[in-house]
Design an enzyme around this catalytic site. Sequence first.
Site, PDB file in Angstrom:
ATOM      1  N   ASP A   1       0.719  -1.067  -0.134  1.00  0.00           N
ATOM      2  CA  ASP A   1       0.054  -0.071  -0.071  1.00  0.00           C
ATOM      3  C   ASP A   1       0.770   1.301  -0.041  1.00  0.00           C
ATOM      4  O   ASP A   1       2.034   1.217   0.365  1.00  0.00           O
ATOM      5  CB  ASP A   1      -0.901  -0.137   1.159  1.00  0.00           C
ATOM      6  CG  ASP A   1      -0.356  -0.113   2.418  1.00  0.00           C
ATOM      7  OD1 ASP A   1       0.918  -0.745   2.740  1.00  0.00           O
ATOM      8  OD2 ASP A   1      -0.549   0.529   3.581  1.00  0.00           O
TER       9      ASP A   1
ATOM     10  N   ASP B   1       8.691   3.797  -0.872  1.00  0.00           N
ATOM     11  CA  ASP B   1       8.154   3.425   0.453  1.00  0.00           C
ATOM     12  C   ASP B   1       6.923   2.515  -0.087  1.00  0.00           C
ATOM     13  O   ASP B   1       5.920   2.908  -0.175  1.00  0.00           O
ATOM     14  CB  ASP B   1       7.739   4.706   1.180  1.00  0.00           C
ATOM     15  CG  ASP B   1       7.057   4.040   2.452  1.00  0.00           C
ATOM     16  OD1 ASP B   1       7.327   2.884   2.929  1.00  0.00           O
ATOM     17  OD2 ASP B   1       6.956   4.789   3.333  1.00  0.00           O
TER      18      ASP B   1
ATOM     19  N   GLU C   1      -0.106  -1.073   5.933  1.00  0.00           N
ATOM     20  CA  GLU C   1       1.040  -0.510   6.694  1.00  0.00           C
ATOM     21  C   GLU C   1       0.984   1.033   7.007  1.00  0.00           C
ATOM     22  O   GLU C   1       1.135   1.392   8.232  1.00  0.00           O
ATOM     23  CB  GLU C   1       2.491  -0.805   5.971  1.00  0.00           C
ATOM     24  CG  GLU C   1       3.681  -0.665   7.158  1.00  0.00           C
ATOM     25  CD  GLU C   1       4.137   0.769   7.256  1.00  0.00           C
ATOM     26  OE1 GLU C   1       4.824   0.932   8.166  1.00  0.00           O
ATOM     27  OE2 GLU C   1       3.816   1.657   6.591  1.00  0.00           O
ATOM     28  N   GLU C   2       0.566   1.821   5.865  1.00  0.00           N
ATOM     29  CA  GLU C   2       0.529   3.242   6.125  1.00  0.00           C
ATOM     30  C   GLU C   2      -0.902   3.671   6.520  1.00  0.00           C
ATOM     31  O   GLU C   2      -1.337   4.990   7.027  1.00  0.00           O
ATOM     32  CB  GLU C   2       0.668   3.743   4.487  1.00  0.00           C
ATOM     33  CG  GLU C   2       1.865   3.225   3.753  1.00  0.00           C
ATOM     34  CD  GLU C   2       3.203   4.091   4.358  1.00  0.00           C
ATOM     35  OE1 GLU C   2       2.821   4.732   5.359  1.00  0.00           O
ATOM     36  OE2 GLU C   2       3.941   3.906   3.653  1.00  0.00           O
TER      37      GLU C   2
ATOM     38  N   GLU D   1      11.631  -1.057   5.178  1.00  0.00           N
ATOM     39  CA  GLU D   1      11.208   0.191   5.228  1.00  0.00           C
ATOM     40  C   GLU D   1      12.564   1.040   4.821  1.00  0.00           C
ATOM     41  O   GLU D   1      13.863   0.582   5.161  1.00  0.00           O
ATOM     42  CB  GLU D   1      10.772   0.775   6.734  1.00  0.00           C
ATOM     43  CG  GLU D   1       9.550   0.119   7.058  1.00  0.00           C
ATOM     44  CD  GLU D   1       8.441   0.684   6.073  1.00  0.00           C
ATOM     45  OE1 GLU D   1       8.549   1.677   5.397  1.00  0.00           O
ATOM     46  OE2 GLU D   1       7.207  -0.150   6.311  1.00  0.00           O
TER      47      GLU D   1
ATOM     48  N   HIS E   1       6.497   9.974   0.930  1.00  0.00           N
ATOM     49  CA  HIS E   1       5.532  10.468   1.094  1.00  0.00           C
ATOM     50  C   HIS E   1       5.394  11.919   0.705  1.00  0.00           C
ATOM     51  O   HIS E   1       4.500  12.655   1.036  1.00  0.00           O
ATOM     52  CB  HIS E   1       5.030  10.590   2.863  1.00  0.00           C
ATOM     53  CG  HIS E   1       4.943   9.230   3.588  1.00  0.00           C
ATOM     54  ND1 HIS E   1       4.392   9.206   4.718  1.00  0.00           N
ATOM     55  CD2 HIS E   1       5.371   8.104   3.100  1.00  0.00           C
ATOM     56  CE1 HIS E   1       4.021   7.826   4.913  1.00  0.00           C
ATOM     57  NE2 HIS E   1       4.999   7.224   4.095  1.00  0.00           N
TER      58      HIS E   1
HETATM   59 ZN    ZN Z   1       6.724   1.838   4.540  1.00  0.00          ZN
END
Ligand code: ZN
Length: 375
Positions: A67, A98, A132-133, A162, A348
Amino acid sequence: MNLETLAKELIKIESISPNDAGCFDVIEPILKTMGFESQRISYKSVENLFAVIGSDGPTLCFLGHTDVVPTGPEELWTHHPFSGEIQDDHIYGRGAADMKGNVCAFIEAVEIFLKDHSLNNFRIAILLTSNEEGEPKDGFIDELLEKLKDQGEKIEYCLVGEPSSSERVADTIRIGRRGSLSGSLKIIGKQGHIAYPEKIINPIFLVSDLINTLKNKEWDSGNEHFQPTSFQISNMHSGTGAGNVVPGELSMDFNFRFCSESTSNQLIDQFEAVLNELNLKYEVSWSLSGNPFLTTKDFFINQIIASINEITGHEPVINNGGGTSDGRFMVAMDSEIVELGPLNDSIHKIDENVSLTDLRTLRDIYIDLIKRLAT
Ligand SMILES: [Zn+2]
C-alpha cells in the site's frame, strides 16, 4: 522478471491504503514460479500475502507492504504518481521508495540466490501487508501473525524493508523503534459573555500553564539506543466563532514518541498528574499505536552489517529514530528484527522516487545476507 520491470508494474497500481488493488496478483505468480508456497490472509478489510520456500530450519522473513499513501496534488508531480517513469536512473511514483521498489529488490535477490543454491535447512519467507500506511481501524498485522503462529510458523530473522537509509544507500539500519501514544484532551471551562469575566472560566487561559509545563517536562532521558521521549501537540481548537463569547471548552490532540525507558502507562500517569496538579477539569482519551521495541540479540544484526560492508565497503550506523513500523508486531513472533531499505528523503512527498542503482545494491546485500544465513 527483473526488479526494474516489476517495480514499474507495481508502481502503476493505485494501491492506496488499505487497498492492495491487485499488487499481490502480480507478485504471487512470480513467487510461485520460484517455488514459494503462498497464502492470502485477510483480516477486516485488509488483504495480506504470506509466502514461504524451504521445508525446515530457521526462517528469514522479508516484511513489506504494497500500500501507499495518497499522492497529494497530482499536478505538482513532474512524473505522474502512478506512471513508474524512469529518468536518470531514478524510478518515480508513489511507493517507489516506500516500499514497492525494495519489495522487488528482495524478490530478485531470492530469485538470483535460488539459481545456483538450493535451500537446505533454511527457509525464506515474504510477508506483505496492504495496510502499513493506513488507519489502525482497518486492521493490524498482529491479527495475521496470530494466525501464522496458530499454524506453527516461526520467524527467527525479520528483515523489514522500510526506507532506513539517510544520505547513501545502506548507511543506516534500524534495530528498534520508538513507541507511539496519542491522546485527545478536552479542557472544560465555563462559557459566557466576554464582558462578564466573573461569570466565565476561559479554557484558553487555563491551558497556558499546561502547555508550558508539558513543553518543558522531561519524561525520561533516553538511553544508548533511543533519544528521550518527546511530547508534541498536533491540533488545538477552541472558540465559538463569535467575538463576544468566551468558549466553554478547548480540545487538544497530542502524541508521545516514547523510548524504552518509559511505558505507556507511566506516561499516562505523568500526564494526568500534571493536569491534576493544575486543578484542571478535563476529559482525556488515549490510543496506543505501538510500544517501543529493540532487538537485543546481535547475531542477525551482525550478519546484515557484514553484508553491507561486503557490498558497499562501508559500515552502517544504527539509528532507531523515525516513526513506528510494522516491525513492532514481529516482537510477538520473538524475531530478531532489522530494518534496511532505500533512502527515505522522498517518501510520502511529491515526486517520490528511488535510485535503481540503490535498489540493485540492496538486492546484492540481500543476496549476500541470504548466503551467510542459509549456507
Ligand atoms: Zn513503508
